[in-house]
Structures are given as structure tokens and as C-alpha cells.
Scaffold this motif. Structure first.
Motif: not given
Length: 342
Positions: A157-172
Motif C-alpha cells: 500500500l505505501f511503498l514502491d518496491i516492485g512486485n516483492f510484496p505480491l511474491v511474498m504474499l503468494s509464498f506465505l
């Protein structure tokens, strides 16, 4: 396919700007490791061919994923500036000010009183939740996934760091136990499917389709009123909530009773019911033989992976760890130095 996709992704991670960001190394590792997971035991066509009731089996193939997750979070927390995160509580503000998207830049000022506490929360979750992942209790692992997931939702929501949050949510999501999904699943009603009793393909196709969609089905040779409808319309008869559904509308009833129920709204699209009926007639009017059914819809029991899969997965975790830290060339040099040192 997971192995080929992973190799392709690794080959592109230094050139493709849509892949090359803070999540690109983990994406390759997760995709390649997924080739060793017991995918036949999860949802899918291969699992639907299994005639036996689905019973969970334990497999140590998830160990490399736990190893990667524990390392990614716990060691990251240990390496963080404890003073900035916990004592001063300025880390989240600095991240939102330097790497924030427009919402993050706004939040750095509007949410300033909360940011020191969010910094402490971030450190505590990254240091403590990985330990909960290792606890063999379903509620502990669920709590760990939810806590770590809350961090990545904030990053998204708050950071511009590419697809890292989506990758980690899928991983979790890999670590969510079956008990968690049972809490979310609604009670599913039974569906009765009346078919031509002399059609071996019909019986097998209904069984596979039921497992594929996750529907509780009672498959019965047609009798009485259902038999009259079957003979008059040359169609299976799907009975759901006291109503009979024929031809392509039978799939509508199965979807409505399955976890994939949102797909049933396709029947509200103009022209789609006609296409579904035509597709049904295309198969029903050319029903395959019993030999074709046994060849293409065989009964395949699901078996857990063997020890070799675990060994390969653990070895890959070690090799990919070097690659992620040092890159391909430096990893090779480090390996040579380590080998010569031995």
C-alpha cells in the motif's frame, strides 16, 4: 512446467525490467522449488483422477520453503538497525519518505504519531513470526502467516518496491494449513447428478469433474422423472436446490455448489449459456468409449514424494542461497575457494 518457467525466469532476471526488482531472486527460487512439491496431491486435474477420498499426507518437501522463509525474515530482522527500528522508531518513516508511493508520502506526514510503533511492530514480527512458522501447530503457523502478511500488505500500500510484496504474499500462502481454509469454507450442499447408467464415460467424467470443482456429488443412474428428462433431452440431469438443470446449465449448478461459485456468473453474460449448451452437446453426442475413458481418465492414486525429492530440494536451497547472495559468477568462485580449502 514449473521447472521450465523457473529456468526462464532466472535467465531473464538481469534483463527484464518487469522481473528485475526486489522480488526477482525469490521468484526464481519459489518457482523452481515448486517443481518438487507434491502438486498431484493438491487441487488440479491430476488430483481429480484419484478415486480415493482425499486424506492429507505429510511431506518434508516443504522444508526448503521453511528454510528460505526463516532465513529471509529472521536474519533480516537480526541485521536491521535495532536503534532505528526499536529505540528511535524512525525506520518506517524513513522507508515511506524515501521509497514511498504517493500514498506512502502522504502517510509519512499524516500518520507520523503511529510510525514509531509501526517500526517496532515490523521488527518484532520479522524476528518472532519466523519462529512461529517452525511450530508444528496449525494455529501458530496461521498466526505467523497473518502477521507476516500484514507487513507485506503495508509494503504494497505505501511503498514502491516492485512486485516483492505480491511474491511474498503468494509464498506465505504455502504455509496456511488446511484448518485455516476449513474455517473460511462455507458448508457445501450435496448435488445429485443423474446420468445414463450404461455410460461408463459419464460415470467417470462426473467423478473427475466433482473432485476438480470440489463439489459434494451423488452420482446416480437416472430413474423416474430424471430418466424421462434424460431420454427426452439426451442430457444429464443435475439436481440442485430442488431444481433440475440440463445440458450446459448442469455446469452452472455444479459451479454454484462449489468453491468456484463466482464463475457461475458467466451464465449471466449474453450468449454464454448458448455456448455452454453447444459445448455439452458436442461431447454428449459423441460420448467416448470405455477404452478411451480408461486411457484418458485413468484412476491414479496420489503418492507423496520420495526422499530424493527432499534431498534435491534442500540441495537447491543451498545452491540458490549462494546465487542470491553473490550472483552466479561470484557464487562459483566462492564454491571453488571453499572446495580448494577443504
Amino acid at each position: 512446467m514449473a521447472l521450465l518457467g523457473g529456468l526462464l525466469l532466472v535467465s531473464l532476471d538481469e534483463r527484464n525490467p518487469f522481473v528485475l526488482n526486489t522480488g526477482h531472486q525469490l521468484m526464481g527460487a519459489f518457482l523452481l522449488l515448486s517443481a518438487l512439491l507434491p502438486l498431484a496431491g493438491s487441487w488440479g486435474f491430476q488430483a481429480a483422477l484419484d478415486p480415493s477420498p482425499k486424506e492429507a499426507f505429510r511431506t518434508p518437501v516443504v522444508l526448503p520453503f521453511l528454510l528460505v522463509a526463516f532465513t529471509a525474515y529472521f536474519l533480516n530482522a537480526v541485521a536491521k538497525d535495532f536503534e532505528a527500528y526499536f529505540l528511535q522508531g524512525s525506520a518506517v518513516y524513513e522507508a515511506m519518505a524515501n521509497y514511498g508511493n504517493p500514498l506512502g508520502e502522504w502517510g509519512a506526514e499524516a500518520l507520523a504519531p503511529l510510525l514509531p510503533w509501526l517500526s517496532r511492530y515490523t521488527w518484532l514480527v520479522e524476528a518472532g513470526a519466523p519462529l512461529l512458522l517452525l511450530v508444528p501447530l496449525w494455529w501458530a503457523r496461521t498466526l505467523a502467516v497473518l502477521l507476516l502478511g500484514s507487513l507485506h500488505l503495508g509494503f504494497l500500500l505505501f511503498l514502491d518496491i516492485g512486485n516483492f510484496p505480491l511474491v511474498m504474499l503468494s509464498f506465505l500462502a504455502l504455509f496456511l494449513p488446511k484448518e485455516f481454509w476449513r474455517l473460511l469454507s462455507r458448508p457445501r450442499p450435496w448435488v445429485r447428478v443423474h446420468y445414463d447408467g450404461g455410460c461408463g464415460f459419464c460415470a467417470r467424467a462426473v467423478a473427475v469433474l466433482a473432485r476438480l470443482l470440489g463439489v459434494r456429488v451423488q452420482a446416480l443412474p437416472a430413474e423416474g422423472e430424471a430418466l424421462d428428462l434424460l431420454l427426452a433431452r439426451r442430457s444429464w440431469v443435475v439436481e440442485w436446490e430442488g431444481k433440475y438443470h440440463l445440458e450446459g446449465w448442469g455446469f452452472y449448478a455444479l459451479l454454484r455448489a462449489s468453491p468456484l461459485w463466482p464463475l457461475a456468473f458467466l451464465w449471466r453474460v449474453p450468449g454464454f449459456p448458448w455456448l455452454a449448451n453447444r459445448a455439452y452437446r458436442l461431447v454428449a453426442d459423441r460420448r467416448p468409449s470405455l477404452a478411451w475413458t480408461r486411457r484418458h481418465l485413468p484412476e491414479r492414486p496420489v503418492l507423496p514424494p520420495g526422499p530424493w525429492a527432499v534431498a534435491v530440494a534442500l540441495a537447491f536451497s543451498l545452491v540458490y542461497g549462494f546465487y542470491s547472495l553473490y550472483g552466479p559468477w561470484d557464487s562459483f568462485v566462492c564454491y571453488l575457494i571453499w572446495t580448494l580449502g577443504m
